[in-house]
Design a protein around this motif. Structure first.
Motif, PDB file in Angstrom:
ATOM      1  N   GLY A  64       0.812  -1.217   0.000  1.00 11.91           N
ATOM      2  CA  GLY A  64       0.000   0.000   0.000  1.00 11.91           C
ATOM      3  C   GLY A  64       0.845   1.266   0.000  1.00 11.91           C
ATOM      4  N   HIS A  65       0.198   2.365  -0.456  1.00 12.57           N
ATOM      5  CA  HIS A  65       0.814   3.701  -0.409  1.00 12.57           C
ATOM      6  C   HIS A  65       2.080   3.757  -1.279  1.00 12.57           C
ATOM      7  N   GLY A  66       2.965   4.727  -1.007  1.00  7.41           N
ATOM      8  CA  GLY A  66       4.182   4.877  -1.814  1.00  7.41           C
ATOM      9  C   GLY A  66       4.317   6.291  -2.338  1.00  7.41           C
ATOM     10  N   GLU A  84       7.359   4.909   8.470  1.00 11.15           N
ATOM     11  CA  GLU A  84       6.232   5.097   7.566  1.00 11.15           C
ATOM     12  C   GLU A  84       5.688   3.771   7.047  1.00 11.15           C
ATOM     13  N   GLU A  85       4.367   3.707   6.980  1.00 13.51           N
ATOM     14  CA  GLU A  85       3.686   2.502   6.510  1.00 13.51           C
ATOM     15  C   GLU A  85       4.182   2.070   5.131  1.00 13.51           C
ATOM     16  N   LYS A  86       4.381   3.021   4.218  1.00 11.63           N
ATOM     17  CA  LYS A  86       4.753   2.668   2.843  1.00 11.63           C
ATOM     18  C   LYS A  86       6.050   1.858   2.805  1.00 11.63           C
ATOM     19  N   LEU A 132      -1.248  -4.960   1.035  1.00  8.35           N
ATOM     20  CA  LEU A 132      -0.616  -4.973   2.358  1.00  8.35           C
ATOM     21  C   LEU A 132      -0.630  -3.587   2.990  1.00  8.35           C
ATOM     22  N   HIS A 133      -1.064  -3.532   4.240  1.00 11.52           N
ATOM     23  CA  HIS A 133      -1.126  -2.265   4.967  1.00 11.52           C
ATOM     24  C   HIS A 133      -0.721  -2.446   6.422  1.00 11.52           C
ATOM     25  N   ALA A 134      -0.408  -1.318   7.048  1.00 10.98           N
ATOM     26  CA  ALA A 134      -0.174  -1.279   8.504  1.00 10.98           C
ATOM     27  C   ALA A 134      -0.619   0.119   8.926  1.00 10.98           C
ATOM     28  N   ASP A 135      -1.925   0.286   9.063  1.00 10.82           N
ATOM     29  CA  ASP A 135      -2.493   1.617   9.237  1.00 10.82           C
ATOM     30  C   ASP A 135      -2.476   2.063  10.694  1.00 10.82           C
ATOM     31  N   SER A 136      -3.035   3.225  10.921  1.00 12.11           N
ATOM     32  CA  SER A 136      -3.156   3.682  12.303  1.00 12.11           C
ATOM     33  C   SER A 136      -4.611   4.041  12.568  1.00 12.11           C
ATOM     34  N   ASN A 185     -10.386   6.156   4.957  1.00 11.97           N
ATOM     35  CA  ASN A 185      -9.069   6.804   4.896  1.00 11.97           C
ATOM     36  C   ASN A 185      -8.242   6.260   3.735  1.00 11.97           C
ATOM     37  N   GLU A 186      -8.242   4.939   3.592  1.00  8.56           N
ATOM     38  CA  GLU A 186      -7.466   4.335   2.502  1.00  8.56           C
ATOM     39  C   GLU A 186      -7.962   4.822   1.149  1.00  8.56           C
ATOM     40  N   ASN A 187      -9.267   4.942   1.011  1.00 10.31           N
ATOM     41  CA  ASN A 187      -9.827   5.325  -0.285  1.00 10.31           C
ATOM     42  C   ASN A 187      -9.527   6.769  -0.643  1.00 10.31           C
TER      43      ASN A 187
END
Ligand SMILES: [Zn+2]
Length: 417
Positions: free
Chosen positions: A202-204, A217-219, A271-275, A304-306
Motif C-alpha cells: 500500500g501507499h508509496g 512510515e507505513e509505505k 498490504l497495509h499497517a495503518d493507524s 481513509n485508505e480510499n
C-alpha cells in the motif's frame, strides 16, 4: 519454457514479476532432507499442552512445546488414525479431552514412546490426508508450536498413503510446508502456468500512509514485507509472484486494481499497517470487500485508505463512473474465493501471531473491487499501537507472518485446483 512465453504475454510493462527457472521448480518436488538435530543432546523439549479442533472439513492438532524439535507424522488403517511422534518429554499425563461433536477426528490420546519421545494418536471418523505439518519457534510469550492440519480425502487415497513406504515424514523445521499432493496427482509446479499472486504494498511516493511515533512510515514497512513474502512464495516453486510496486513510487488505487485484472491474477493481496485514533486497537486482520463494514473502525480505515489518491492530487476513485459498475459486476464466485482466501490466511496466522478479535473482516476498500480477481487486504498491525509498531520492526515477527501467509496462500490455491 513455454509457460514463460504464455505468461509474459499477459504481463503489462510496469508490473514486476518474478519467474522461477524450470530447474528450481523441479528441485522443489523433492522433499527436503530432514535437518540435523536442532536441540543440544540431552536438551529435550517439554510438551506443555495439546489440543485438537475438528470439523467435517478440517482438523488441526496444536502441540505447545518449550522448544522446536524433530517430529514425524504418519497414517495408519484399521482403525484409521494419524500418529504424530516427536522428540520431547510430556509434562502432564492427563488424558486430553476427546474432541466433541462431529468432525474428522473422533478421539485422541498421548503418551510416552520411549525415553525421549511422545506419541499422539488421532482417531479418525473419516479418511483424511495430512495437508501440512510445521513447527513454529517460540516467540515472545508464545511457546514453540507443532501444527498439523488434516483435510478430508477419499478412502482409496488414504489407504494408498498408509501403504506408501515413505509415508512417514520427519521434519525438523518446516516454516513453509508445501501441502502434500495425493498419489497420482501432478504437483502445481509441474503445470505449464503457475498461479499468479499479485502483492500490492500500500501507499508509496508522496503517500506515506500511516506514521508511527518513531517516524516509521507505513509505505516502507509494507514494501519491505512484500519483498520478503515474494521471495518466500517464489522459493516454494508453486507460484508466479508480482508486485504492484517494488520501489517507493505512488500508484493510484485504480492502477493497483488494473494491474491485478490485466494480468489475470489468481489472487490479489494488498498490504497495509495503518493507524487508528484508539491506540489500544492492535493485531493483524484481513479484509474482504463488503458494503457494510464489520465495525466503525473498519469503515473509517477503508474511508481513509480510499482517500489515498487525493493525497497525490488525483481524483478519488469513488468519483469515477466506472467504479459503481465494477461493484455490481463482482461475481459471487469472486466474493466466495476472496472469503476463502481470507479464511485460509487467517487459519495460518492464528497459531503464529496476535490477531484482532474477529480477524476476518469486511469493509469497502476500493482496492478490493476487482470483479474477477479474488482480493484481500491485510492489515499487518497498527502503527498507532506501540506493541504492533515494535513487531512491525522485528525481523523474527515479520518472518513469522510471511511464512504463515505463504502457507495460507498455498492452502487457498490448492483448494481452488
Ligand atoms: Zn494503509
Amino acid at each position: 519454457m513455454t509457460f514463460l512465453a504464455a505468461r509474459a504475454r499477459l504481463i503489462v510493462p510496469f508490473l514486476i514479476v518474478v519467474f522461477l527457472t524450470a530447474g528450481l521448480a523441479a528441485a522443489q518436488e523433492v522433499p527436503p532432507e530432514p535437518e540435523a538435530t536442532l536441540v543440544e543432546a540431552g536438551d529435550i523439549p517439554t510438551l506443555l499442552d495439546s489440543r485438537v479442533t475438528t470439523t467435517q472439513d478440517r482438523a488441526r492438532l496444536v502441540l505447545d512445546l518449550t522448544g522446536t524439535t524433530e517430529f514425524g507424522v504418519h497414517t495408519l488403517a484399521d482403525p484409521m488414525r494419524v500418529v504424530v511422534e516427536l522428540r520431547a518429554q510430556s509434562e502432564d499425563d492427563a488424558t486430553p479431552t476427546a474432541p466433541s461433536g462431529e468432525g474428522l477426528v473422533s478421539g485422541y490420546s498421548k503418551g510416552p514412546a520411549g525415553t525421549d519421545r511422545v506419541r499422539v494418536e488421532l482417531a479418525l471418523a473419516a479418511p483424511v490426508q495430512v495437508q501440512q505439518s510445521y513447527i513454529l519457534e517460540a516467540f515472545e510469550d508464545q511457546p514453540a508450536r507443532l501444527v498439523i492440519d488434516l483435510v478430508p480425502d477419499s478412502e482409496a487415497n488414504f489407504l494408498a498413503n498408509v501403504q506408501r513406504p515413505d509415508a512417514e515424514t520427519t521434519v525438523s523445521t518446516a516454516e513453509l510446508a508445501t501441502p502434500e499432493t495425493a498419489p497420482g496427482e501432478t504437483t502445481t509446479a509441474a503445470s505449464d502456468v503457475r498461479p499468479l499472486i499479485v502483492i500490492d504494498p500500500g501507499h508509496g511516493g508522496v503517500d506515506g500512509g500511516a506514521r508511527a511515533s518513531n517516524g516509521l512510515e507505513e509505505k516502507n514497512i509494507v514494501l519491505a514485507f512484500a519483498l520478503k513474502l515474494q521471495s518466500l512464495l517464489v522459493e516454494t516453486g508453486q507460484f508466479d509472484v508480482a508486485l504492484t510496486r517494488d520501489t517507493d513510487v505512488f500508484l493510484t488505487l485504480s492502477e493497483r486494481v488494473s494491474l491485478a485484472r490485466q494480468n489475470r491474477a489468481d489472487l490479489f493481496i494488498s498490504l497495509h499497517a495503518d493507524s487508528f485514533d484508539q491506540p489500544d486497537v492492535r493485531g493483524a486482520s484481513i479484509y474482504t470487500r463488503g458494503d457494510l463494514a464489520t465495525s466503525e473502525i473498519d469503515r473509517v480505515l477503508a474511508e481513509n485508505e480510499n482517500r489515498a489518491d487525493l493525497i497525490a492530487g488525483f481524483n478519488p476513485p469513488e468519483e469515477a463512473a466506472a467504479v459503481s459498475a465494477l461493484l455490481d459486476l463482482m461475481s459471487r464466485t469472486t466474493r466466495r474465493q476472496s472469503y476463502l482466501a481470507g479464511q485460509a490466511l487467517i487459519d495460518q496466522l492464528e497459531p503464529s501471531v496476535q490477531l484482532r478479535r474477529f480477524p476476518l473482516r469486511q469493509a469497502d476498500f476500493f482496492v478490493l473491487n476487482s470483479p474477477d480477481v479474488p482480493s484481500v487486504l491485510i492489515e499487518l498491525g497498527f502503527l498507532s499501537n506501540a506493541d504492533d509498531t515494535e513487531n512491525l520492526t522485528t525481523d523474527a515477527w515479520l518472518d513469522r507472518v510471511a511464512a504463515a501467509l505463504a502457507r495460507g496462500i498455498a492452502v487457498y490455491v490448492d483448494g481452488q485446483s
